[in-house]
Design an enzyme around this catalytic site. Structure first.
Site, PDB file in Angstrom:
ATOM      1  N   CYS A 149       0.815  -1.227   0.000  1.00  0.00           N
ATOM      2  CA  CYS A 149       0.000   0.000   0.000  1.00  0.00           C
ATOM      3  C   CYS A 149       0.839   1.264   0.000  1.00  0.00           C
ATOM      4  CB  CYS A 149      -0.924   0.017   1.203  1.00  0.00           C
ATOM      5  SG  CYS A 149      -2.017  -1.376   1.200  1.00  0.00           S
TER       6      CYS A 149
HETATM    7  N1  CO8 Z   1     -20.241 -10.371   7.009  1.00  0.00           N
HETATM    8  C1  CO8 Z   1     -20.711 -10.736   8.231  1.00  0.00           C
HETATM    9  N2  CO8 Z   1     -19.907 -10.985   9.273  1.00  0.00           N
HETATM   10  C2  CO8 Z   1     -18.583 -10.888   9.088  1.00  0.00           C
HETATM   11  C3  CO8 Z   1     -18.031 -10.537   7.848  1.00  0.00           C
HETATM   12  C4  CO8 Z   1     -18.902 -10.277   6.774  1.00  0.00           C
HETATM   13  N3  CO8 Z   1     -18.463  -9.930   5.561  1.00  0.00           N
HETATM   14  N4  CO8 Z   1     -16.688 -10.510   7.961  1.00  0.00           N
HETATM   15  C5  CO8 Z   1     -16.401 -10.853   9.223  1.00  0.00           C
HETATM   16  N5  CO8 Z   1     -17.540 -11.088   9.901  1.00  0.00           N
HETATM   17  C6  CO8 Z   1     -17.687 -11.504  11.304  1.00  0.00           C
HETATM   18  C7  CO8 Z   1     -16.444 -12.228  11.801  1.00  0.00           C
HETATM   19  O1  CO8 Z   1     -16.508 -13.608  11.512  1.00  0.00           O
HETATM   20  C8  CO8 Z   1     -16.510 -11.956  13.281  1.00  0.00           C
HETATM   21  O2  CO8 Z   1     -17.422 -12.828  13.879  1.00  0.00           O
HETATM   22  P1  CO8 Z   1     -17.145 -13.405  15.363  1.00  0.00           P
HETATM   23  O3  CO8 Z   1     -17.142 -12.197  16.265  1.00  0.00           O
HETATM   24  O4  CO8 Z   1     -18.299 -14.322  15.582  1.00  0.00           O
HETATM   25  O5  CO8 Z   1     -15.813 -14.084  15.319  1.00  0.00           O
HETATM   26  C9  CO8 Z   1     -17.106 -10.538  13.350  1.00  0.00           C
HETATM   27  O6  CO8 Z   1     -17.784 -10.334  12.110  1.00  0.00           O
HETATM   28  C10 CO8 Z   1     -16.066  -9.478  13.540  1.00  0.00           C
HETATM   29  O7  CO8 Z   1     -15.021  -9.675  12.578  1.00  0.00           O
HETATM   30  P2  CO8 Z   1     -13.669  -8.877  12.597  1.00  0.00           P
HETATM   31  O8  CO8 Z   1     -13.101  -8.880  13.978  1.00  0.00           O
HETATM   32  O9  CO8 Z   1     -12.804  -9.385  11.489  1.00  0.00           O
HETATM   33  O10 CO8 Z   1     -14.236  -7.420  12.223  1.00  0.00           O
HETATM   34  P3  CO8 Z   1     -13.539  -6.033  12.366  1.00  0.00           P
HETATM   35  O11 CO8 Z   1     -14.447  -5.136  13.084  1.00  0.00           O
HETATM   36  O12 CO8 Z   1     -12.127  -6.130  12.808  1.00  0.00           O
HETATM   37  O13 CO8 Z   1     -13.530  -5.523  10.829  1.00  0.00           O
HETATM   38  C11 CO8 Z   1     -11.955  -5.254   9.043  1.00  0.00           C
HETATM   39  C12 CO8 Z   1     -12.786  -6.235   9.851  1.00  0.00           C
HETATM   40  C13 CO8 Z   1     -12.905  -4.367   8.257  1.00  0.00           C
HETATM   41  C14 CO8 Z   1     -11.092  -6.058   8.088  1.00  0.00           C
HETATM   42  C15 CO8 Z   1     -11.099  -4.403   9.970  1.00  0.00           C
HETATM   43  O14 CO8 Z   1     -10.429  -5.207  10.915  1.00  0.00           O
HETATM   44  C16 CO8 Z   1     -10.053  -3.577   9.249  1.00  0.00           C
HETATM   45  O15 CO8 Z   1     -10.313  -2.880   8.288  1.00  0.00           O
HETATM   46  N6  CO8 Z   1      -8.829  -3.600   9.755  1.00  0.00           N
HETATM   47  C17 CO8 Z   1      -7.734  -2.833   9.179  1.00  0.00           C
HETATM   48  C18 CO8 Z   1      -7.205  -3.645   8.098  1.00  0.00           C
HETATM   49  C19 CO8 Z   1      -6.214  -2.884   7.289  1.00  0.00           C
HETATM   50  O16 CO8 Z   1      -6.054  -1.700   7.305  1.00  0.00           O
HETATM   51  N7  CO8 Z   1      -5.541  -3.671   6.515  1.00  0.00           N
HETATM   52  C20 CO8 Z   1      -4.646  -3.148   5.616  1.00  0.00           C
HETATM   53  C21 CO8 Z   1      -5.165  -3.634   4.340  1.00  0.00           C
HETATM   54  S1  CO8 Z   1      -3.888  -4.280   3.482  1.00  0.00           S
HETATM   55  C22 CO8 Z   1      -3.446  -3.071   2.495  1.00  0.00           C
HETATM   56  O17 CO8 Z   1      -4.007  -2.020   2.581  1.00  0.00           O
HETATM   57  C23 CO8 Z   1      -2.402  -3.413   1.474  1.00  0.00           C
HETATM   58  C24 CO8 Z   1      -2.155  -4.867   1.333  1.00  0.00           C
HETATM   59  C25 CO8 Z   1      -1.536  -5.193   0.027  1.00  0.00           C
HETATM   60  C26 CO8 Z   1      -2.535  -5.086  -1.080  1.00  0.00           C
HETATM   61  C27 CO8 Z   1      -3.087  -6.397  -1.489  1.00  0.00           C
HETATM   62  C28 CO8 Z   1      -3.930  -6.244  -2.720  1.00  0.00           C
HETATM   63  C29 CO8 Z   1      -5.034  -7.252  -2.776  1.00  0.00           C
END
Ligand code: CO8
Length: 366
Positions: A149
């Site tokens: 990124c």
């Molecule tokens: N629908 C319904 N429920 C869901 C879904 C969904 N789509 N997804 C997850 N859940 C559930 C989970 O199973 C979990 O259930 P349980 O509590 O029963 O275990 C619950 O929802 C909560 O899940 P999470 O803890 O995963 O949810 P978060 O509140 O943490 O949100 C995010 C998830 C949105 C992914 C969040 O953690 C986030 O955005 N974090 C930051 C991530 C970030 O910035 N990453 C960097 C990205 S990488 C990047 O930018 C470059 C990488 C290289 C590029 C690659 C190109 C492809």
């Protein structure tokens, strides 16, 4: 930096197809039902309301919609091109580059170097950057680089270094990101995260610039700290262990919660230290064009840097429409949200992501 450098133009290529959260979720849930027939699958479904609440994403643009949404496929389908045809990444890069060159009031003939910076390169060689260089008719040199990124901000820092070492007067930076090719659309935890786009930036030596408006680069700061929390093991050695050649770790994986916790304080601290090193305080910042991965993340970082909540004008959001476009995200925010900048206004472009990597570029409108 001894030789002043300016950003004089930016460009954006937006793919023609948009996918809303509802469309993406419908396809995911249809796939779940097909894979688990005759059972109640409610607990396995994805959910559009969850996606928007957890990430701020409402929609994304992609290079192919049909393949992604087909429950029997669930990845983009792109016809393979022969070696004599422009590759898709070069094509996207050129569309954004033409936009940026026009805004900078310059032409390809005036550019001496091309840097393609992006998270995923469609081949190891020849460099996509050299293909872009040839297609645009640029004399000089070109190279690809990947800092996930942070590829765009690190590429801007490289462009300034090339200008300062006398190797180029004008550098074209391009960021063609096809994140959909790298995403597991069958993984509920991340199927909604990414979109595709390409951005371009013209970086020029100050005395060469002719554009009526430019952004002086006050400084670039790069930082990296190794982490496995965002990882992809796709690579040329995969065939040497054929038993795992297509296993889940050969696409994007992350521990999103851990990334959120680790990265927010690191980024806020990075920007604050960059400002201090430049003799500026947070009050001097009119805008933060942040990496676009998660809305709450950006609100938290901006609040830590500014000492108060940021308005939508102060920390512009594009991830609602574009999702996470990796290195292109902060540049899209800069490209679309700077019309209110007057001479002397300061802003910072800041990327963060896999690596971990953080790159900040402090700018002053001139
Ligand atoms: N629908 C319904 N429920 C869901 C879904 C969904 N789509 N997804 C997850 N859940 C559930 C989970 O199973 C979990 O259930 P349980 O509590 O029963 O275990 C619950 O929802 C909560 O899940 P999470 O803890 O995963 O949810 P978060 O509140 O943490 O949100 C995010 C998830 C949105 C992914 C969040 O953690 C986030 O955005 N974090 C930051 C991530 C970030 O910035 N990453 C960097 C990205 S990488 C990047 O930018 C470059 C990488 C290289 C590029 C690659 C190109 C492809």
């Amino acid at each position: 930096m001894t030789i002043p450098c300016l950003i004089t133009g930016t460009g954006l290529y937006t793919p023609p197809h948009a996918i809303s959260n509802d469309e993406l979720v419908a396809s995911f849930n249809a796939w779940i039902d097909q894979s688990h027939p005759g059972t109640d699958n409610t607990a396995l479904y994805s959910n559009a309301a969850f996606i928007e609440k957890a990430s701020g994403i409402k929609s994304r643009f992609v290079v192919d919609k049909k393949g992604i949404l087909d429950p029997a496929v669930m990845h983009p389908l792109l016809p393979e091109r022969d070696n004599e045809t422009l590759s898709i990444q070069a094509e996207m890069a050129i569309a954004a580059a033409n936009d940026a060159l026009q805004q900078a009031g310059t032409t390809a003939a005036d550019i001496q170097a091309v840097i393609v910076g992006c998270s995923n390169l469609q081949r190891p060689y020849p460099a996509i950057a050299i293909e872009v260089q040839q297609a645009l008719g640029i004399d000089g040199f070109a190279f690809d680089m990947n800092v996930a990124c942070s590829s765009a901000t690190f590429a801007i820092a490289n462009a300034c270094a090339l200008i300062n070492s006398g190797q180029a007067g004008r550098v074209l930076v391009v960021n063609p990101e096809i994140c959909s090719g790298h995403l597991d659309f069958r993984d509920r935890d991340c199927h909604f995260i990414f979109g595709d786009a390409a951005t371009a930036i013209v970086v020029e030596r100050e005395d060469l610039a002719t554009a009526t408006q430019g952004y002086a680069i006050l400084g670039c700061q790069m930082a990296t700290v190794f982490s496995n929390n965002i990882r992809n093991n796709r690579g040329f050695l995969n065939r040497t262990h054929p038993e795992t050649v297509n296993s889940r770790d050969k696409l994007f994986m992350q521990n999103g919660r851990k990334v959120f916790k680790d990265v927010c304080p690191m980024v806020a601290d990075h920007i604050s230290r960059h400002l201090a090193a430049t003799g500026l305080d947070a009050g001097a910042l009119k805008k933060l064009w942040l990496h676009q991965a998660n809305l709450s993340m950006n609100q938290l970082i901006a609040r830590k840097v500014l000492g108060h909540d940021a308005s939508a004008e102060q920390a512009p959001v594009i991830l609602d429409q574009y999702a996470n476009t990796s290195s292109a995200g902060s540049i899209i925010a800069f490209h679309l949200h700077r019309q209110d900048f007057d001479k002397g206004d300061n802003g910072v472009i800041c990327s963060f992501g896999a690596g971990y990597s953080i790159g900040s570029v402090l700018l002053r409108a001139c």
